[in-house]
Design a protein around this motif. Structure first.
Motif, short mmCIF file in Angstrom:
data_model
loop_
_atom_site.label_atom_id
_atom_site.label_comp_id
_atom_site.label_asym_id
_atom_site.label_seq_id
_atom_site.Cartn_x
_atom_site.Cartn_y
_atom_site.Cartn_z
N GLU A 197 -12.34 -34.56 33.21
CA GLU A 197 -11.36 -33.94 34.09
C GLU A 197 -11.80 -34.08 35.55
O GLU A 197 -12.96 -34.37 35.84
N GLU A 198 -10.86 -33.87 36.43
CA GLU A 198 -11.11 -34.05 37.87
C GLU A 198 -12.27 -33.19 38.36
O GLU A 198 -13.17 -33.66 39.06
N ARG A 199 -12.28 -31.93 37.97
CA ARG A 199 -13.32 -31.02 38.43
C ARG A 199 -14.68 -31.43 37.88
O ARG A 199 -15.71 -31.29 38.56
N GLU A 200 -14.72 -31.96 36.67
CA GLU A 200 -15.98 -32.41 36.07
C GLU A 200 -16.55 -33.61 36.82
O GLU A 200 -17.76 -33.72 37.02
N MET A 260 -20.13 -32.70 44.63
CA MET A 260 -19.29 -32.43 45.80
C MET A 260 -18.17 -31.47 45.42
O MET A 260 -17.76 -31.42 44.26
N PRO A 261 -17.68 -30.68 46.39
CA PRO A 261 -16.57 -29.77 46.11
C PRO A 261 -15.33 -30.57 45.68
O PRO A 261 -15.19 -31.74 46.02
N LEU A 262 -14.44 -29.90 44.95
CA LEU A 262 -13.25 -30.57 44.45
C LEU A 262 -12.41 -31.14 45.58
O LEU A 262 -11.91 -32.27 45.48
N ASP A 263 -12.24 -30.38 46.67
CA ASP A 263 -11.40 -30.87 47.76
C ASP A 263 -12.01 -32.09 48.45
O ASP A 263 -11.30 -32.99 48.90
N GLU A 264 -13.34 -32.15 48.48
CA GLU A 264 -14.01 -33.32 49.06
C GLU A 264 -13.82 -34.54 48.16
O GLU A 264 -13.61 -35.67 48.64
N TYR A 265 -13.89 -34.32 46.87
CA TYR A 265 -13.66 -35.42 45.92
C TYR A 265 -12.23 -35.92 46.03
O TYR A 265 -11.97 -37.14 46.02
N GLN A 266 -11.27 -35.02 46.16
CA GLN A 266 -9.87 -35.42 46.28
C GLN A 266 -9.62 -36.19 47.57
O GLN A 266 -8.81 -37.12 47.61
N LYS A 267 -10.34 -35.82 48.63
CA LYS A 267 -10.23 -36.57 49.89
C LYS A 267 -10.79 -37.99 49.69
O LYS A 267 -10.25 -38.97 50.22
N LEU A 268 -11.87 -38.09 48.92
CA LEU A 268 -12.46 -39.39 48.62
C LEU A 268 -11.45 -40.26 47.86
O LEU A 268 -11.34 -41.47 48.11
N LEU A 269 -10.70 -39.65 46.95
CA LEU A 269 -9.68 -40.39 46.23
C LEU A 269 -8.63 -40.96 47.19
O LEU A 269 -8.19 -42.10 47.05
N LEU A 270 -8.24 -40.17 48.17
CA LEU A 270 -7.27 -40.63 49.16
C LEU A 270 -7.84 -41.77 49.98
O LEU A 270 -7.17 -42.77 50.25
#
Length: 234
Positions: free
Chosen positions: A113-116, A123-133
């Motif tokens: 999962e995304e959080r895993e 890294m925090p979830l929001d930082e990981y999501q920014k990396l995806l972008l």
């Protein structure tokens, strides 16, 4: 499109397929950095169209429209690849995420999962999501190169009804099918709407009731899962 002698007319082909070239260029541009000029993509696509016009063999059994579509797309991908505009740091980050996904999938025995994934990357979830972008801009090549290369390999010896059909006839057929089949349902839907229905990010966001940024994140994550699956099994 054909002359009285049964031969295709170059100018007529250019006029008839220009809307197709422009449509494909626009579909690529929405996934690329702002610095990529639409006119450059169109020019590359027209060169691909002319290449298709010069190389097409009507006795081979394939329709010209299918052959032209492949060459147009391939020429645009070649143009983007030649620029190498994606920073090395972004490429490295994308590879790190893919490696993390492979490791977690082996450990968990399922798609992480995304959080895993974020936790494993420390890294925090929001930082990981920014990396995806950040990494999604370059992922157009990751997926479309597979589509284009597999389609062109197949077109040399077989006639297909569509580029999608040609994609699944290459040697990576089973790997790609398994990778797409293993995607979480929402990511699988994003891929279907994006590549099969050809909806843009805003339209997909409306279907899923999420923001365009979230669609971009899901697309990025789906591509990384597919790449990690393929690379893991080659």
């Amino acid at each position: 499109m054909y002359t009285a002698q049964g031969k295709m007319n170059r100018e007529t082909v250019l006029q008839q397929y220009y809307p197709t070239v422009r449509r494909q260029a626009l579909s690529l541009q929405v996934r690329l950095p702002a610095g990529v000029d639409i006119d450059d993509l169109i020019q590359a696509g027209l060169e691909g169209l002319l290449d298709a016009f010069g190389r097409f063999d009507p006795t081979a059994g394939a329709a010209f429209s299918t052959f032209a579509h492949q060459r147009i797309r391939g020429a645009m991908i070649d143009e983007l690849r030649s620029r190498d505009w994606l920073p090395r740091s972004v490429r490295r980050s994308a590879r790190d995420v893919e490696a993390c996904m492979r490791k977690l999938e082996h450990q968990l025995g399922r798609v992480p999962e995304e959080r895993e994934i974020a936790t494993a990357l420390d890294m925090p979830l929001d930082e990981y999501q920014k990396l995806l972008l950040d990494t999604n801009n370059g992922l157009v090549l990751s997926y479309d190169e597979v589509v284009t290369e597999q389609t062109e390999l197949s077109s040399d010896s077989n006639a297909h009804d569509s580029p999608a059909e040609a994609l699944f006839s290459g040697e990576r057929k089973e790997l790609i099918a398994q990778a797409i089949g293993s995607l979480p349902e929402k990511e699988k839907l994003v891929m279907a709407l994006y590549y099969q229905e050809e909806l843009n990010l805003k339209e997909i966001g409306a279907v899923l009731d999420v923001t365009e940024s979230r669609v971009s994140q899901l697309h990025s994550q789906a591509i990384k899962r597919i790449r990690s699956h393929i690379l893991d099994d080659l």
